[in-house]
Structures are given as C-alpha cells and as structure tokens.
Enzyme design. Sequence first.
Site, PDB file in Angstrom:
ATOM      1  N   LYS A   1       0.802  -1.234   0.000  1.00 63.95           N
ATOM      2  CA  LYS A   1       0.000   0.000   0.000  1.00 63.95           C
ATOM      3  C   LYS A   1       0.836   1.285   0.000  1.00 63.95           C
ATOM      4  O   LYS A   1       0.404   2.314  -0.477  1.00 63.95           O
ATOM      5  CB  LYS A   1      -0.961   0.004   1.195  1.00 63.95           C
TER       6      LYS A   1
ATOM      7  N   ASN B   1      -4.825   2.037  -1.914  1.00 63.70           N
ATOM      8  CA  ASN B   1      -5.413   0.717  -2.171  1.00 63.70           C
ATOM      9  C   ASN B   1      -6.147   0.655  -3.512  1.00 63.70           C
ATOM     10  O   ASN B   1      -6.611  -0.394  -3.914  1.00 63.70           O
ATOM     11  CB  ASN B   1      -6.351   0.288  -1.026  1.00 63.70           C
TER      12      ASN B   1
END
Length: 263
Positions: free
Chosen positions: A65, A86
């Site tokens: 991420k 994300n």
Amino acid sequence: MKKYLVIGNPIEHSLSPRLHNFWIKTNNLDAIYEKKKLNYSEIDNLILDVKKKKIHGINVTVPFKKTVIPYLDQLSFESENTQSVNTIYLDNDKLVGHNTDIEGFERSIKDLKLDITNKKILILGAGGVVPSIIFALYKMKVIEIIVSNRTKSKADSLKDLFKNLTIVDWGTVPEVDIIINATSIGLKKNDKINLDISKIGPNKFFYDVIYKPNQTNFLKEGQKLGNRTENGKLMFIYQALASFKVWHGVEPKINEELIKILD
Ligand code: ATR
C-alpha cells in the site's frame, strides 16, 4: 473487455475478486477482476500496464500500500495523508493513487449508528490499514487515539503522519471507549491476543478488522465481557464498493447474496 486486478503477497485468500466480479455481472459490465501475487520487482511493469491501458484499475493490499506510491503520478487527498494507496486508476493519462479503506471504515461505523464523537480509542497494531483507520477516526471527531503495537517503533512512526497520537507499550491496556484490533491475530481460529482486555468492558465497543473467521477470540471475549462488537466485513465491502465506483462510475448494491459471498 476491461481488466482489473488486486495485487498483494500473499493474495490467495483475497475475496476482492468475488465481490467485484459479482458486481460486474449484476451491472452487466464487460470486465473481469483477477488476483495477482506480486514481488517487489514486478510492480514497475504492472503499473506501466495501467498507463498502457492493458489494465484498467488495481487494488493494492498488504504489503504494497505504501510501496506503490513512487510509481504514481498523483495521490488523492486521502492517500497523501495516510501514505497509503489501495486503489489505482488512470485519469487523463495520469496514474492516480487513492485510498478507499478510509471510506470503508467510516461507512461501516456510520451504519452502526454509533456516535463516536469525543470518544477515546485504542488501536492494536500498526500495519498497513492503521493509518486509514486513524484518518477516518479523526474525521469522525474522536477525542483521543492511542496506538499499541508489539514493535513499538512502528507505532512511533505513525506520529510522522498523525502528531497527536498517543503511543503505549504493548501490554498496556488504557481505559477507552472503543478498542480496535488491527493486528493479524485472529486470522487463525485459535489465535489469541496476549493482552488483558478485561478492564475495558462492559458497555464499550470492540471492533475487529478481521471478518474471517466471523468472530475472532478478541470479539468473543469482548462480547462475554458485556460489550458491543463488530467485525470488519462491512469495512471490506465498503472499500470495495468505493473502488468500484471510482472505476465504473456506478454505485453497486449491497444485498444478502453479496454478503453471503464472503462467508
Ligand atoms: P504489515 O505489518 O506488513 O503491514 P499487517 O498484516 O498489516 O502487516 O500488520 C500486522 C500487524 O499485526 C502488525 O501490527 C503486527 O505487529 P508487528 O508490527 O510487531 O509485527 C501485528 N502482529 C502480528 N502478529 C502479532 C503477534 N503475535 N503479537 C502481537 N502483534 C502481532
């Protein structure tokens, strides 16, 4: 046919393809959503495929991420402030990183009709999803957030993003209104957190980001102590829904059939 992917490592257990493909079907879209296990060295090429429009959107999960950020042209306000991406998409030939975990957590709490204004929160863990939870909680005007992580230095680093955080040693359980498990303890059925959470309850709120199993030992114990509990299933569904909206421009529906997909 448009192609979408979730990348991570490990990725075998990701349920994102089930959710997205269900919505793709029910919205009659010409698209497919797959999962791909990735190594760090492969990020470069994969991201280029989005630029070349071979892939039309990517969901990013643990441990990438933050890693994907240098490969992107632009970050949304949410990603910038959490240093967490994300959802990736192309906008006017620019690669944009966005964070829908925040919306996922926020909507899951709002659904509970739980007023968390001025509440004191303890978060266990300092992994990938924690900056998003913190961001959402401050947005919802909680009064204090305390983070406790086994590896304290990781919790300390969160202060680079959120200077008002309180960090306590792993093992310390302060009195709070809400306790959130954001560690990976509980993914295995017999996992137990080695903390004495008995002094937190009753009449408080226990939240576990884990939704498989449905009820972790953390939630079981919270419930036994007389607390309200909730797992992370709706957070997961709402973050997927927000990504879907970004990519396809449609807000997909949540119904019983969809919820059952995750059982
Ligand atoms: P990552 O840390 O790679 O982002 P994660 O799944 O998002 O992965 O986070 C795992 C979290 O669970 C971490 O906060 C981890 O603590 P450490 O930072 O000390 O590794 C926590 N965790 C995992 N197993 C644990 C255990 N047995 N006891 C306490 N915390 C644990």
